[in-house]
Design an enzyme around this catalytic site. Structure first.
Site, mmCIF file in Angstrom:
data_model
loop_
_atom_site.group_PDB
_atom_site.id
_atom_site.type_symbol
_atom_site.label_atom_id
_atom_site.label_comp_id
_atom_site.label_asym_id
_atom_site.label_seq_id
_atom_site.Cartn_x
_atom_site.Cartn_y
_atom_site.Cartn_z
ATOM 1 N N ARG A 154 0.916 -1.283 0.029
ATOM 2 C CA ARG A 154 0.499 0.375 0.093
ATOM 3 C C ARG A 154 0.923 0.707 -0.849
ATOM 4 O O ARG A 154 1.358 1.646 1.364
ATOM 5 C CB ARG A 154 -1.379 -0.301 0.854
ATOM 6 C CG ARG A 154 -1.813 1.812 1.334
ATOM 7 C CD ARG A 154 -3.107 0.885 1.970
ATOM 8 N NE ARG A 154 -2.602 0.517 3.642
ATOM 9 C CZ ARG A 154 -3.829 1.153 4.409
ATOM 10 N NH1 ARG A 154 -4.922 1.431 4.633
ATOM 11 N NH2 ARG A 154 -3.170 1.170 5.464
ATOM 12 N N ASP A 433 -3.845 3.522 14.117
ATOM 13 C CA ASP A 433 -3.006 4.125 13.243
ATOM 14 C C ASP A 433 -3.623 5.346 12.533
ATOM 15 O O ASP A 433 -4.053 6.276 12.885
ATOM 16 C CB ASP A 433 -3.166 3.278 12.057
ATOM 17 C CG ASP A 433 -4.667 3.254 11.032
ATOM 18 O OD1 ASP A 433 -5.002 3.658 11.643
ATOM 19 O OD2 ASP A 433 -4.643 2.056 11.022
HETATM 20 C C1 LIG Z 1 -7.128 1.798 9.289
HETATM 21 C C2 LIG Z 1 -5.398 0.718 8.494
HETATM 22 O O1 LIG Z 1 -5.566 1.588 7.779
HETATM 23 S S1 LIG Z 1 -5.888 -0.470 9.696
HETATM 24 C C3 LIG Z 1 -4.485 -0.565 8.669
HETATM 25 C C4 LIG Z 1 -3.334 -0.148 8.993
HETATM 26 N N1 LIG Z 1 -2.405 -0.214 10.358
HETATM 27 C C5 LIG Z 1 -1.865 -1.608 10.724
HETATM 28 O O2 LIG Z 1 -1.109 -2.597 9.334
HETATM 29 C C6 LIG Z 1 -2.091 -1.873 12.084
HETATM 30 C C7 LIG Z 1 -0.602 -2.727 12.097
HETATM 31 N N2 LIG Z 1 -0.445 -3.403 13.724
HETATM 32 C C8 LIG Z 1 0.685 -3.195 14.363
HETATM 33 O O3 LIG Z 1 1.620 -2.120 13.930
HETATM 34 C C9 LIG Z 1 1.032 -3.900 16.020
HETATM 35 O O4 LIG Z 1 0.094 -5.056 15.581
HETATM 36 C C10 LIG Z 1 0.664 -2.772 16.567
HETATM 37 C C11 LIG Z 1 1.290 -1.921 16.927
HETATM 38 C C12 LIG Z 1 -0.884 -2.416 16.915
HETATM 39 C C13 LIG Z 1 0.373 -3.381 18.156
HETATM 40 O O5 LIG Z 1 2.103 -3.916 18.145
HETATM 41 P P1 LIG Z 1 2.744 -3.993 19.565
HETATM 42 O O6 LIG Z 1 3.045 -3.923 20.811
HETATM 43 O O7 LIG Z 1 4.494 -4.948 18.900
HETATM 44 O O8 LIG Z 1 2.116 -5.927 20.199
HETATM 45 P P2 LIG Z 1 2.637 -7.193 19.877
HETATM 46 O O9 LIG Z 1 3.829 -7.442 21.747
HETATM 47 O O10 LIG Z 1 1.474 -8.092 20.700
HETATM 48 O O11 LIG Z 1 3.081 -7.958 18.647
HETATM 49 C C14 LIG Z 1 3.598 -9.381 19.318
HETATM 50 C C15 LIG Z 1 4.595 -10.137 18.085
HETATM 51 O O12 LIG Z 1 3.313 -9.686 16.952
HETATM 52 C C16 LIG Z 1 3.663 -9.270 15.915
HETATM 53 N N3 LIG Z 1 3.351 -7.825 15.678
HETATM 54 C C17 LIG Z 1 2.321 -8.043 16.026
HETATM 55 N N4 LIG Z 1 1.313 -7.004 14.786
HETATM 56 C C18 LIG Z 1 2.379 -7.412 13.506
HETATM 57 C C19 LIG Z 1 1.746 -7.385 12.524
HETATM 58 N N5 LIG Z 1 0.839 -6.581 12.013
HETATM 59 N N6 LIG Z 1 2.183 -7.850 11.425
HETATM 60 C C20 LIG Z 1 3.484 -8.702 12.015
HETATM 61 N N7 LIG Z 1 3.647 -8.992 13.074
HETATM 62 C C21 LIG Z 1 3.276 -8.258 14.067
HETATM 63 C C22 LIG Z 1 5.328 -8.452 16.739
HETATM 64 O O13 LIG Z 1 6.373 -7.645 15.630
HETATM 65 C C23 LIG Z 1 5.221 -8.905 17.495
HETATM 66 O O14 LIG Z 1 6.414 -10.219 17.356
HETATM 67 P P3 LIG Z 1 7.665 -10.384 18.640
HETATM 68 O O15 LIG Z 1 6.577 -11.826 19.714
HETATM 69 O O16 LIG Z 1 8.475 -11.632 17.298
HETATM 70 O O17 LIG Z 1 8.681 -9.334 18.983
HETATM 71 O O1 LIG Z 2 -7.028 2.508 5.765
HETATM 72 C C1 LIG Z 2 -7.983 1.225 6.399
HETATM 73 C C2 LIG Z 2 -8.717 2.056 7.519
HETATM 74 O O2 LIG Z 2 -10.165 1.660 7.446
HETATM 75 O O3 LIG Z 2 -8.627 3.888 7.251
HETATM 76 MG MG LIG Z 3 -6.962 4.009 6.064
#
Ligand SMILES: CC(=O)SCCNC(=O)CCNC(=O)[C@H](O)C(C)(C)COP(=O)(O)OP(=O)(O)OC[C@H]1O[C@@H](n2cnc3c(N)ncnc32)[C@H](O)[C@@H]1OP(=O)(O)O
Ligand SMILES: O=CC(=O)O
Ligand SMILES: [Mg+2]
Length: 510
Positions: A154, A433
């Protein structure tokens, strides 16, 4: 190399990404498309009354379908989203999801080092050679026993500049830099798949399609190899779903219901339109609100009529490995959300965390049976009027002091994280986010500018917001706290509504 300068500092392996040929390719895209991008951005400022467009009735009424999905995108029942930071890249690729939305947008702070290291990680991911050792010595590598997800990148939306690259005396365009660098280095391996965010009109989709045609031609990639999934996450785009698919029909593989930016867009579009358009506390607007149902039902109906995939959105509840109660609640909430989507005919959906992959998969497995998707579910009974899409009173809910305090708290905490280089953060067990933070700050702006009175009788004024902000700041700490507070004040209270909070925020990091 003519007319292109890299101003950003050195980033590890940056020279592998910013090669002379890659920069020439970016310059070609810029010269061909920057003027149209500027013109279309300027058009966004005109806020017309919303409705289905008379001039495109023919597109909505005629017979056509999008190109059939390529094999890696025929089954999209679970999509994990996340930033392209190295450890998370490995974790996403090992997550068991069918698709990884590799996010250079809502979940990313476009610090130069994030922009370039994200490309390095995507380069390695495309070649199955991404590994990582954490400072604590934990080694991360791709697992052989998990099927690799299709990577769908993206890029930034059309609005953000990339100030670390200058082309003919002006900043490059973030969207073209993100797409261009990824495509240049990885298209040759096949599977150039993209998610397109924040579009406001079918003309913006036409622009992306023209960019794709030019990019394919320039690198001798077969026409139509690029596949695009479009986020319907602005209120004007909700009235142009068919037109957007039509513009991209050679390459469109689906639409996604981006609920958070959609709510932000509603607030932004109707920010000064009076009480009937004021949204209540964020946590009281759910996907079952009639105007949100109208949006998702129309999306599924439109997609399947045209042979495109309908992909669900993000439930913000995040599990916590150290807190079983939080995890249980997140799993229950996500299950409920994914069930509703599966029942509505979506072909798959998003999760924000690897521990949520199994629940999404389980729900869609149960609904899909032996099929890879639900393209056959046409939903002919769905008929959505402009009135239903715009009936924001149907949300119910109230504006409360707790809602105001939470908007300020979450907004400032998120900006702290963003300025520090993390564009996604878990705050009070919710994923935050850029899209969710936009809701927080634009809601405050809307309440102040429409004279909203909270349910306890308190009028929402700029002074009240400033006092909540001061109390919030006292509770928080961090290197960028002052900046985050000042930034929040600006994007929540400035007389002139700031289009995207990431625009002034970017000026502080560029
Ligand atoms: C509205 C929108 O656009 S939604 C789409 C955009 N938003 C996103 O993509 C958010 C994706 N999610 C994240 O970034 C994360 O899950 C967060 C920031 C919300 C939380 O992250 P953390 O606080 O690190 O979560 P947590 O400590 O529970 O993570 C546990 C493990 O999972 C991994 N992990 C957590 N989320 C993700 C993810 N989305 N992708 C890959 N790995 C992940 C962490 O790296 C961590 O790895 P480790 O155990 O090897 O160290
Ligand atoms: O990118 C996704 C959203 O809900 O915004
Ligand atoms: Mg969006």
């Amino acid at each position: 190399m003519s007319g292109i300068r890299v101003l950003g500092g050195e980033v590890e392996r940056g020279e592998q990404i910013l090669t002379p040929d890659a920069l020439e390719f970016l310059a070609m895209l810029h010269r061909s498309f920057a003027a149209t991008r500027d013109e279309l951005l300027a058009r966004r400022a005109e806020r017309h009354p919303l409705g289905f467009l008379p001039e495109t009735a023919e597109v909505r009424e005629s017979e056509w379908r999008v190109a059939p999905a390529p094999e890696p995108l025929r089954d999209r029942r679970v999509e994990i989203t996340g930033p392209t930071e190295r450890k998370m890249t490995v974790n996403a690729l090992n997550s068991g999801a069918r698709v990884w939305l590799a996010d250079l947008e809502d979940a990313n702070t476009p610090h130069w080092r994030n922009v370039i290291s994200g490309q390095v990680n995507l380069y390695d991911a495309a070649r199955d050679q991404v590994e990582f050792t954490s400072p604590e010595g934990k080694h991360y590598a791709l697992r052989d026993d998990v099927a690799r997800p299709a990577v769908v990148v993206r890029p930034r939306g059309w609005h953000l500049p990339e100030r670390n690259i200058e082309i003919e005396g002006r900043p490059a365009i973030g969207a073209l830099v993100d797409f261009g660098l990824h495509f240049f280095h990885n298209a040759v391996l096949g599977k150039p798949y993209y998610y397109l965010p924040k579009m406001e009109s079918y003309l913006e989709a036409r622009l992306w399609n023209d960019v794709f045609s030019a990019a394919e031609a320039a690198l001798d990639v077969p026409r139509g190899a690029i596949r695009a999934t479009v986020l319907i996450e602005t209120i004007p785009a909700a009235f142009q779903m068919e037109e957007i698919l039509y513009e991209l029909r050679e390459r469109a593989s689906g639409l996604n219901a981006g609920r958070w930016d959609y709510l932000f867009s509603i607030i932004k579009y109707f920010r000064d339109a009076g009480e009937d358009h004021v949204l209540p506390d964020r946590d009281s607007i759910t996907m079952t609100a009639p105007f949100m149902r109208a949006y998702t039902e129309l999306l599924v109906r439109t997609c399947h009529k045209r042979g495109a995939f309908a992909i669900g959105g993000m439930a913000a509840f995040i599990p916590n490995r150290r807190d079983p109660e939080v995890t249980e609640r997140a799993l229950a909430k996500v299950r409920e959300d994914k069930r509703r989507e599966a029942e509505d005919g979506f072909d798959g959906s998003w999760v924000a965390h690897p521990d949520l992959v199994p629940v999404c998969r389980e729900v869609f497995d149960a609904k899909l049976g032996d099929r890879p998707n639900q393209l056959h579910v046409l939903r002919p009974e769905v008929s959505v009027s402009a009135e239903r899409l715009l009936d924001f009173r149907s949300a119910g809910g109230r504006a409360t002091m707790a809602g105001l305090e939470s908007a300020v708290d979450v907004g400032v905490r998120y900006l702290l994280s963003w300025l520090g280089g993390n564009g996604a953060a878990a705050i009070h067990n919710l994923m935050e986010d850029a899209a969710t933070a936009e809701i927080s700050r634009s809601q405050v702006w809307q309440w102040v500018h429409n004279g909203v009175v909270l349910d306890d009788g308190t009028p929402v004024t700029a002074e009240l917001v400033r006092s909540v902000l001061a109390r919030t700041a006292q509770r928080l700490e961090g290197e960028h706290l002052d900046q985050a507070v000042r930034l929040f004040e600006r994007v929540a209270l400035a007389d002139e509504f700031v289009d995207f909070l990431t625009l002034p925020a970017y000026e502080r990091i560029a």
